[in-house]
Scaffold this motif. Structure first.
Motif, mmCIF file in Angstrom:
data_model
loop_
_atom_site.group_PDB
_atom_site.id
_atom_site.type_symbol
_atom_site.label_atom_id
_atom_site.label_comp_id
_atom_site.label_asym_id
_atom_site.label_seq_id
_atom_site.Cartn_x
_atom_site.Cartn_y
_atom_site.Cartn_z
ATOM 1 N N ALA A 1 0.825 -1.207 0.000
ATOM 2 C CA ALA A 1 0.000 0.000 0.000
ATOM 3 C C ALA A 1 0.857 1.255 0.000
ATOM 4 C CB ALA A 1 -0.938 -0.001 1.210
ATOM 5 N N ASP A 2 2.011 1.154 0.623
ATOM 6 C CA ASP A 2 2.899 2.315 0.711
ATOM 7 C C ASP A 2 3.500 2.682 -0.639
ATOM 8 O OD1 ASP A 2 4.140 4.269 2.495
ATOM 9 O OD2 ASP A 2 6.032 3.260 2.027
ATOM 10 N N ARG A 3 3.412 1.787 -1.609
ATOM 11 C CA ARG A 3 3.939 2.069 -2.946
ATOM 12 C C ARG A 3 2.986 2.942 -3.767
ATOM 13 N NH1 ARG A 3 4.337 -1.945 -6.431
ATOM 14 N NH2 ARG A 3 6.004 -0.862 -7.545
ATOM 15 N N CYS A 4 1.735 3.056 -3.333
ATOM 16 C CA CYS A 4 0.741 3.816 -4.100
ATOM 17 C C CYS A 4 1.033 5.314 -4.020
ATOM 18 C CB CYS A 4 -0.659 3.532 -3.562
ATOM 19 S SG CYS A 4 -1.985 4.370 -4.456
ATOM 20 N N TYR A 5 0.916 5.993 -5.158
ATOM 21 C CA TYR A 5 1.113 7.444 -5.206
ATOM 22 C C TYR A 5 -0.164 8.210 -4.838
ATOM 23 C CZ TYR A 5 5.562 6.871 -7.730
ATOM 24 O OH TYR A 5 6.844 6.556 -8.088
ATOM 25 N N PHE A 6 -1.293 7.503 -4.672
ATOM 26 C CA PHE A 6 -2.583 8.122 -4.346
ATOM 27 C C PHE A 6 -2.908 9.244 -5.358
ATOM 28 C CE2 PHE A 6 -0.597 6.856 -0.233
ATOM 29 C CZ PHE A 6 -1.362 5.713 -0.046
ATOM 30 N N CYS A 7 -2.825 8.882 -6.612
ATOM 31 C CA CYS A 7 -2.983 9.857 -7.700
ATOM 32 C C CYS A 7 -4.320 10.589 -7.606
ATOM 33 C CB CYS A 7 -2.893 9.167 -9.052
ATOM 34 S SG CYS A 7 -1.360 8.258 -9.303
ATOM 35 N N TYR A 8 -4.286 11.874 -7.849
ATOM 36 C CA TYR A 8 -5.506 12.677 -7.803
ATOM 37 C C TYR A 8 -6.464 12.270 -8.923
ATOM 38 C CZ TYR A 8 -8.670 16.645 -8.215
ATOM 39 O OH TYR A 8 -9.789 17.427 -8.313
ATOM 40 N N LEU B 1 -8.342 5.621 -2.543
ATOM 41 C CA LEU B 1 -8.914 5.746 -1.208
ATOM 42 C C LEU B 1 -8.792 4.449 -0.437
ATOM 43 C CD1 LEU B 1 -10.461 7.185 1.017
ATOM 44 C CD2 LEU B 1 -12.602 6.618 -0.186
ATOM 45 N N PHE B 2 -9.142 3.313 -1.051
ATOM 46 C CA PHE B 2 -9.108 2.075 -0.274
ATOM 47 C C PHE B 2 -7.666 1.662 0.044
ATOM 48 C CE2 PHE B 2 -8.985 -0.914 -4.085
ATOM 49 C CZ PHE B 2 -8.005 -1.791 -3.615
ATOM 50 N N ILE B 3 -6.738 2.000 -0.842
ATOM 51 C CA ILE B 3 -5.341 1.685 -0.538
ATOM 52 C C ILE B 3 -4.838 2.573 0.595
ATOM 53 C CG2 ILE B 3 -2.983 1.692 -1.431
ATOM 54 C CD1 ILE B 3 -4.044 0.809 -4.102
ATOM 55 N N ARG B 4 -5.235 3.847 0.603
ATOM 56 C CA ARG B 4 -4.841 4.725 1.713
ATOM 57 C C ARG B 4 -5.431 4.208 3.023
ATOM 58 N NH1 ARG B 4 -2.809 9.781 2.146
ATOM 59 N NH2 ARG B 4 -3.032 10.184 -0.085
ATOM 60 N N GLU B 5 -6.656 3.690 2.986
ATOM 61 C CA GLU B 5 -7.279 3.155 4.203
ATOM 62 C C GLU B 5 -6.515 1.943 4.716
ATOM 63 O OE1 GLU B 5 -11.923 4.545 3.574
ATOM 64 O OE2 GLU B 5 -11.129 2.899 2.373
ATOM 65 N N ILE B 6 -6.030 1.110 3.802
ATOM 66 C CA ILE B 6 -5.185 -0.013 4.226
ATOM 67 C C ILE B 6 -3.896 0.501 4.836
ATOM 68 C CG2 ILE B 6 -3.795 -1.954 3.385
ATOM 69 C CD1 ILE B 6 -5.989 -2.511 1.338
ATOM 70 N N ALA B 7 -3.292 1.482 4.181
ATOM 71 C CA ALA B 7 -2.016 2.022 4.649
ATOM 72 C C ALA B 7 -2.109 2.657 6.030
ATOM 73 C CB ALA B 7 -1.484 3.051 3.646
ATOM 74 N N THR B 8 -3.291 3.148 6.386
ATOM 75 C CA THR B 8 -3.486 3.785 7.691
ATOM 76 C C THR B 8 -4.100 2.833 8.716
ATOM 77 O OG1 THR B 8 -5.602 4.684 6.914
ATOM 78 C CG2 THR B 8 -3.665 6.097 6.716
ATOM 79 N N GLY B 9 -4.072 1.544 8.421
ATOM 80 C CA GLY B 9 -4.531 0.552 9.381
ATOM 81 C C GLY B 9 -6.023 0.385 9.468
ATOM 82 N N ASN B 10 -6.748 0.676 8.379
ATOM 83 C CA ASN B 10 -8.207 0.587 8.393
ATOM 84 C C ASN B 10 -8.694 -0.311 7.255
ATOM 85 O OD1 ASN B 10 -10.937 1.029 8.810
ATOM 86 N ND2 ASN B 10 -10.944 3.079 7.882
ATOM 87 N N PRO B 11 -8.416 -1.611 7.328
ATOM 88 C CA PRO B 11 -8.835 -2.508 6.243
ATOM 89 C C PRO B 11 -10.344 -2.620 6.106
ATOM 90 C CG PRO B 11 -8.017 -3.773 8.116
ATOM 91 C CD PRO B 11 -7.683 -2.342 8.392
ATOM 92 N N LEU B 12 -11.084 -2.473 7.213
ATOM 93 C CA LEU B 12 -12.544 -2.541 7.110
ATOM 94 C C LEU B 12 -13.087 -1.318 6.360
ATOM 95 C CD1 LEU B 12 -13.588 -3.944 10.594
ATOM 96 C CD2 LEU B 12 -13.442 -5.144 8.407
ATOM 97 N N GLY B 13 -12.474 -0.159 6.590
ATOM 98 C CA GLY B 13 -12.861 1.008 5.810
ATOM 99 C C GLY B 13 -12.578 0.793 4.343
ATOM 100 N N ALA B 14 -11.444 0.141 4.042
ATOM 101 C CA ALA B 14 -11.106 -0.177 2.657
ATOM 102 C C ALA B 14 -12.136 -1.126 2.059
ATOM 103 C CB ALA B 14 -9.711 -0.795 2.597
ATOM 104 N N ALA B 15 -12.549 -2.135 2.823
ATOM 105 C CA ALA B 15 -13.541 -3.083 2.335
ATOM 106 C C ALA B 15 -14.868 -2.381 2.028
ATOM 107 C CB ALA B 15 -13.756 -4.191 3.357
ATOM 108 N N GLU B 16 -15.254 -1.451 2.895
ATOM 109 C CA GLU B 16 -16.501 -0.718 2.654
ATOM 110 C C GLU B 16 -16.407 0.102 1.374
ATOM 111 O OE1 GLU B 16 -19.720 2.091 5.030
ATOM 112 O OE2 GLU B 16 -17.690 1.869 5.814
ATOM 113 N N THR B 17 -15.279 0.747 1.156
ATOM 114 C CA THR B 17 -15.075 1.512 -0.075
ATOM 115 C C THR B 17 -15.201 0.614 -1.294
ATOM 116 O OG1 THR B 17 -13.621 3.098 1.033
ATOM 117 C CG2 THR B 17 -13.405 2.914 -1.353
ATOM 118 N N ILE B 18 -14.661 -0.580 -1.214
ATOM 119 C CA ILE B 18 -14.726 -1.532 -2.327
ATOM 120 C C ILE B 18 -16.152 -2.022 -2.539
ATOM 121 C CG2 ILE B 18 -13.995 -3.829 -3.092
ATOM 122 C CD1 ILE B 18 -11.374 -3.231 -1.393
#
Length: 449
Positions: A40-47, A63-80
């Motif tokens: 997840a840390d490799r993502c540039y989070f492109c605008y 967004l979901f990759i940033r949520e994983i990177a910040t320790g929120n996999p459930l937030g990432a799952a909801e985004t998906i």
């Protein structure tokens, strides 16, 4: 190594008992927590997120990759899941190398994209493992919808309709729901009963009933469904299989690749599944690769894929072609089947004509070759199995507009059976979801015109 030595013809038990589990283990073992953070840390989070634009379901990937990177996999799952309720399966079977990962800026810059599919699986697996539900069914609207087909398109449509408060009944011909996710993909892509776990997860919202053993045109008719329900969605897939148009193609030992894959998917004992010593698979798509690779994994000594055009024309992705080659499958191009050779015991070989393009037309060169074989699988495309629904057709599929509406009032369609798709699970999900939004507008007072 075959446990019983050299076995001629089509036979079970070509491998030592313990080898089957290893051969059919998960193709891509999931990322652990540390691996997910590093990736997840490799993502540039492109605008402008070119990866998101390349996703048929337009998941907000940065967004979901940033949520994983910040320790929120459930937030990432909801985004998906907000965009793709079958995000868990899509993470396993999507040709990400041709979609989101091909568009990744990391791919453009250094030839190594962020592993978007693996990160999507990481998040969705956690949510499903813990049975975390992100959707609640609102007060019932009193409207009922019939969905024909419990595949990706039908399940996505049913779930989105349930989130709007409508009651949904899914009719499916098979004894299990899931469609191609359950019956039509290689076993090593979806292990441990994941397809059924996903069906359970999708239907947990409530308001969705699944009725099995119901075939459109036999056990029910579209006019009857139109009379009984306020709207109908057709997600019936493509149940027919194209003919080889080769002499003697009904010989014993010639089978449909989709049937072979379905039988393998439902088998409780892979050692009991018979496979040829020399197998030829006709076709160049994902189904052909799945049939060829799994034949090899079952113990076939020689497996050859034959395609009538060139490598660049194949429907299978470059990754799938490389996978086949890595598993020992030989891929031969510019060949078309002419005649199946057989004796009293079954297939002995197949005669193929060399082909080439002349002014854009595929023609035979006049030269032929014979490949020895005792089993031949047809994987040359599928057709719509029913012709009694009355909806207008185009190119052998049900014609739909941009919202999935058919020519019949109150009837929508999506997935492989409808025009406009590309025969991918993720596209079927998008079409089912978007058709459900159109159906909701209709059910709440809009029009179908």
């Amino acid at each position: 190594m075959a446990s019983g030595g050299l076995k001629q013809g089509i036979a079970p038990g070509r491998l030592d008992a313990g080898q089957y589990a290893a051969n059919f283990a998960d193709l891509h073992p999931p990322l652990d927590r540390h691996e997910a953070y590093v990736e997840a840390d490799r993502c540039y989070f492109c605008y402008d997120a070119p990866c998101m634009n390349a996703c048929p379901t337009t998941i907000d990937i940065p967004l979901f990759i940033r949520e994983i990177a910040t320790g929120n996999p459930l937030g990432a799952a909801e985004t998906i899941f907000e965009q793709n309720i079958l995000g868990g399966m899509c993470a396993r079977v999507c040709p990400t190398e041709q979609l989101c990962e091909e568009a990744c800026v990391r791919e453009e810059a250094e030839g190594k994209p962020v592993k978007i599919g693996m990160l999507q699986r990481y998040a969705t697996d956690i949510a499903m493992r813990d049975n975390v539900q992100f959707f609640e069914r609102p007060e019932p609207t009193g409207k009922s919808v019939a969905v024909v087909g419990a595949g990706p398109a039908g399940l996505a449509a049913a779930h989105r309709l349930a989130t709007k408060g409508h009651s949904v009944v899914i009719f499916d011909a098979r004894p299990k729901a899931g469609g191609l996710n359950e019956y039509g993909i290689a076993s090593y892509k979806s292990t441990d009963g994941f397809a059924q776990a996903e069906v359970d997860y999708v239907t947990a919202i409530g308001g969705i009933e699944i009725v099995h053993g119901q075939v459109l045109g036999q056990d029910m008719t579209l006019p009857r469904l139109q009379e009984t329900y306020d709207a109908v969605f057709l997600g019936i897939g493509l149940g027919g299989v194209n003919a080889l148009r080769a002499q003697n193609e009904s010989a014993q030992g010639v089978a449909n690749a989709v049937d072979f894959i379905a039988e393998l998917r439902q088998s409780s004992d892979l050692a009991a599944l018979p496979v040829g010593r020399r197998v030829v698979v006709i076709g160049g798509g994902m189904t052909a690769v799945d049939a060829a690779v799994q034949s090899k994994l079952l113990g076939a000594e020689e497996v050859t894929m034959v395609y009538r055009r060139g490598k660049e024309h194949m429907g299978a992705s470059a990754f799938e072609q490389d996978l086949a080659a890595a598993k020992g499958v030989t891929i031969r191009h510019w060949m078309a089947p002419r005649r199946v050779l057989a004796d009293g015991a079954g297939v002995t070989g197949i005669e193929l004509a060399y082909t080439h393009l002349v002014d854009g037309n595929l023609l035979e060169t006049g030269e032929t070759v014979i490949l020895m074989a005792d089993q031949v699988f047809k994987a040359i495309g599928q057709t719509l199995a029913t012709d009694g629904d009355g909806a207008e057709r185009a190119g052998g599929k049900i014609m739909v507009d941009a919202e999935g509406r058919t020519s019949l009032p109150g009837v929508w369609a999506g997935g492989d059976c409808a025009t406009g798709g590309d025969d991918l699970t993720v596209t079927a999900v998008a079409e089912g979801r978007d058709a459900a939004e159109s159906m909701h507008r209709f059910l709440m007072g809009g029009s179908n015109g």
